[in-house]
Design a protein around this motif. Structure first.
Motif, PDB file in Angstrom:
ATOM      1  N   HIS A 130      14.860 -30.572  -7.609  1.00 39.25           N
ATOM      2  CA  HIS A 130      14.118 -31.485  -6.732  1.00 39.25           C
ATOM      3  C   HIS A 130      13.091 -30.726  -5.897  1.00 39.25           C
ATOM      4  CE1 HIS A 130      17.395 -34.055  -7.902  1.00 39.25           C
ATOM      5  NE2 HIS A 130      16.961 -35.057  -7.157  1.00 39.25           N
ATOM      6  N   ARG A 131      12.032 -31.434  -5.531  1.00 36.56           N
ATOM      7  CA  ARG A 131      11.035 -30.882  -4.612  1.00 36.56           C
ATOM      8  C   ARG A 131      11.301 -31.409  -3.201  1.00 36.56           C
ATOM      9  NH1 ARG A 131       8.781 -30.825  -9.559  1.00 36.56           N
ATOM     10  NH2 ARG A 131       7.492 -29.006 -10.059  1.00 36.56           N
ATOM     11  N   LEU A 167       7.568 -25.084   0.651  1.00 35.70           N
ATOM     12  CA  LEU A 167       6.347 -25.366  -0.108  1.00 35.70           C
ATOM     13  C   LEU A 167       6.571 -26.619  -0.944  1.00 35.70           C
ATOM     14  CD1 LEU A 167       5.185 -21.814  -1.232  1.00 35.70           C
ATOM     15  CD2 LEU A 167       4.485 -23.158   0.755  1.00 35.70           C
ATOM     16  N   PRO A 168       5.764 -27.665  -0.739  1.00 34.67           N
ATOM     17  CA  PRO A 168       6.032 -28.961  -1.370  1.00 34.67           C
ATOM     18  C   PRO A 168       5.940 -28.970  -2.883  1.00 34.67           C
ATOM     19  CG  PRO A 168       3.902 -28.966  -0.239  1.00 34.67           C
ATOM     20  CD  PRO A 168       4.604 -27.708   0.170  1.00 34.67           C
ATOM     21  N   ALA A 169       5.168 -28.036  -3.464  1.00 34.28           N
ATOM     22  CA  ALA A 169       4.990 -28.033  -4.919  1.00 34.28           C
ATOM     23  C   ALA A 169       6.122 -27.305  -5.651  1.00 34.28           C
ATOM     24  CB  ALA A 169       3.661 -27.382  -5.282  1.00 34.28           C
ATOM     25  N   LEU A 170       6.992 -26.617  -4.892  1.00 36.58           N
ATOM     26  CA  LEU A 170       8.068 -25.842  -5.498  1.00 36.58           C
ATOM     27  C   LEU A 170       9.386 -26.600  -5.458  1.00 36.58           C
ATOM     28  CD1 LEU A 170       7.395 -22.238  -4.088  1.00 36.58           C
ATOM     29  CD2 LEU A 170       6.465 -23.338  -6.141  1.00 36.58           C
ATOM     30  N   THR A 171      10.219 -26.349  -6.450  1.00 35.18           N
ATOM     31  CA  THR A 171      11.541 -26.959  -6.480  1.00 35.18           C
ATOM     32  C   THR A 171      12.464 -26.250  -5.490  1.00 35.18           C
ATOM     33  OG1 THR A 171      12.381 -25.447  -8.175  1.00 35.18           O
ATOM     34  CG2 THR A 171      11.266 -27.458  -8.934  1.00 35.18           C
ATOM     35  N   VAL A 172      13.674 -26.790  -5.348  1.00 34.34           N
ATOM     36  CA  VAL A 172      14.672 -26.160  -4.486  1.00 34.34           C
ATOM     37  C   VAL A 172      14.894 -24.714  -4.896  1.00 34.34           C
ATOM     38  CG1 VAL A 172      17.144 -26.139  -3.938  1.00 34.34           C
ATOM     39  CG2 VAL A 172      15.857 -28.279  -3.815  1.00 34.34           C
ATOM     40  N   VAL A 173      15.117 -24.488  -6.176  1.00 29.15           N
ATOM     41  CA  VAL A 173      15.355 -23.123  -6.661  1.00 29.15           C
ATOM     42  C   VAL A 173      14.158 -22.231  -6.377  1.00 29.15           C
ATOM     43  CG1 VAL A 173      15.617 -21.710  -8.743  1.00 29.15           C
ATOM     44  CG2 VAL A 173      17.027 -23.754  -8.434  1.00 29.15           C
ATOM     45  N   ARG A 206      18.808 -27.412   4.654  1.00 24.28           N
ATOM     46  CA  ARG A 206      19.779 -26.649   3.873  1.00 24.28           C
ATOM     47  C   ARG A 206      19.061 -25.686   2.918  1.00 24.28           C
ATOM     48  NH1 ARG A 206      25.140 -28.805   3.210  1.00 24.28           N
ATOM     49  NH2 ARG A 206      25.532 -30.452   4.722  1.00 24.28           N
ATOM     50  N   VAL A 207      17.967 -26.157   2.325  1.00 22.93           N
ATOM     51  CA  VAL A 207      17.161 -25.277   1.465  1.00 22.93           C
ATOM     52  C   VAL A 207      16.629 -24.107   2.285  1.00 22.93           C
ATOM     53  CG1 VAL A 207      15.121 -25.093  -0.013  1.00 22.93           C
ATOM     54  CG2 VAL A 207      16.535 -27.161  -0.085  1.00 22.93           C
ATOM     55  N   ALA A 208      16.146 -24.404   3.502  1.00 22.26           N
ATOM     56  CA  ALA A 208      15.611 -23.348   4.358  1.00 22.26           C
ATOM     57  C   ALA A 208      16.691 -22.321   4.706  1.00 22.26           C
ATOM     58  CB  ALA A 208      15.018 -23.960   5.629  1.00 22.26           C
TER      59      ALA A 208
END
Length: 263
Positions: free
Chosen positions: A146-147, A106-112, A158-160
């Motif tokens: 970061h977003r 989701l582009p509006a959310l940060t990595v966390v 990596r986030v995924a």
């Protein structure tokens, strides 16, 4: 591969006589034609086959994203074939992780926040220590705020992967998880999946067209015309590409061109 109709206690996923027809039975397209396949816990499995072989359909049926026309699918000891849509949604949320080619962040959310999302959707509070640990494991400790738009493609994948790991799922399914990445980044992502299998006993199943990606798996299962067409254990990229050529997938392409000379 295990061909017994009974669920093996070491199988995290098992398809038994799975048939999938799109359209009506008489004139429809047969995507899977009686597939029986067991996936052992704590292993890395790659599924390959020519275009239209049924490999993505097999993954979607195994993950509860698509319903077989007939046959059964058992995931983590539970027959999921007859579950309602609500029950399937809950099962996917709590017991399955997904890694797709397009990342699906989701582009509006940060990595966390992206990593925490599956837990929040399940009504569970994410422990900060667990989130920090999984972020560290994928090498993004300096990117927490970061977003997605501020990350490279490899970092987004990596986030995924971290998002898939945070729920401690029974199995992670990957649909061409390295398909949109350059070679070096793809190898880094595959190493992360391999590490999850080796270090924490995660079960991983990916669909891929890339013999180099498949060579990271413990086992490669080949599909052709909706049926199991063989398998390789401890595969090499060269052996995988040769087998694919035999299936007619790359009949006119030299094996060395497919593997980049890898052996």
């Amino acid at each position: 591969m295990k061909m017994s109709p009974n669920q093996d206690s070491d199988d995290v996923v098992r398809l038994h006589s799975v048939r999938k027809v799109y359209g009506n039975e008489r004139n429809g397209v047969v995507a899977l034609d009686g597939v029986t396949l067991g996936i052992a816990r704590g292993t890395f499995t790659a599924v390959m086959g020519p275009s239209g072989s049924g490999k993505s359909t097999a993954l979607h049926c195994a993950a509860g994203l698509d319903r077989p026309t007939s046959g059964t699918v058992v995931l983590d000891g539970q027959d999921i074939t007859g579950l309602s849509e609500r029950e399937l949604t809950e099962l996917r949320r709590e017991r399955i992780g997904f890694v797709f080619q397009s990342f699906n962040l989701l582009p509006a959310l940060t990595v966390v926040e992206n990593i925490q999302l599956p837990l929040r959707l399940a009504g569970r509070r994410a422990k900060r220590t667990e989130v920090d640990d999984v972020i560290a494991r994928v090498g993004l400790s300096d990117r927490k705020g970061h977003r997605p738009g501020e990350l490279s493609g490899g970092q987004q994948q990596r986030v995924a992967i971290a998002r898939a790991l945070i729920t401690r799922p029974a199995v992670i399914f990957g649909d061409e998880p390295t398909g949109s990445l350059d070679t070096r980044t793809a190898l880094e992502v595959l190493a992360l999946l391999r590490q999850a299998v080796r270090e924490v006993g995660q079960s991983v199943v990916i669909v891929t067209h890339d013999p180099v990606a498949a060579a990271h798996a413990d086992r490669v299962v080949f599909l052709a015309d909706g049926q199991i067409a063989g398998e390789l254990t401890s595969p090499t990229a060269h052996a995988v590409s040769e087998r694919m050529t035999q299936l007619g997938a790359w009949a006119d392409v030299p094996a060395a061109d497919l593997t980049g000379g890898l052996r």
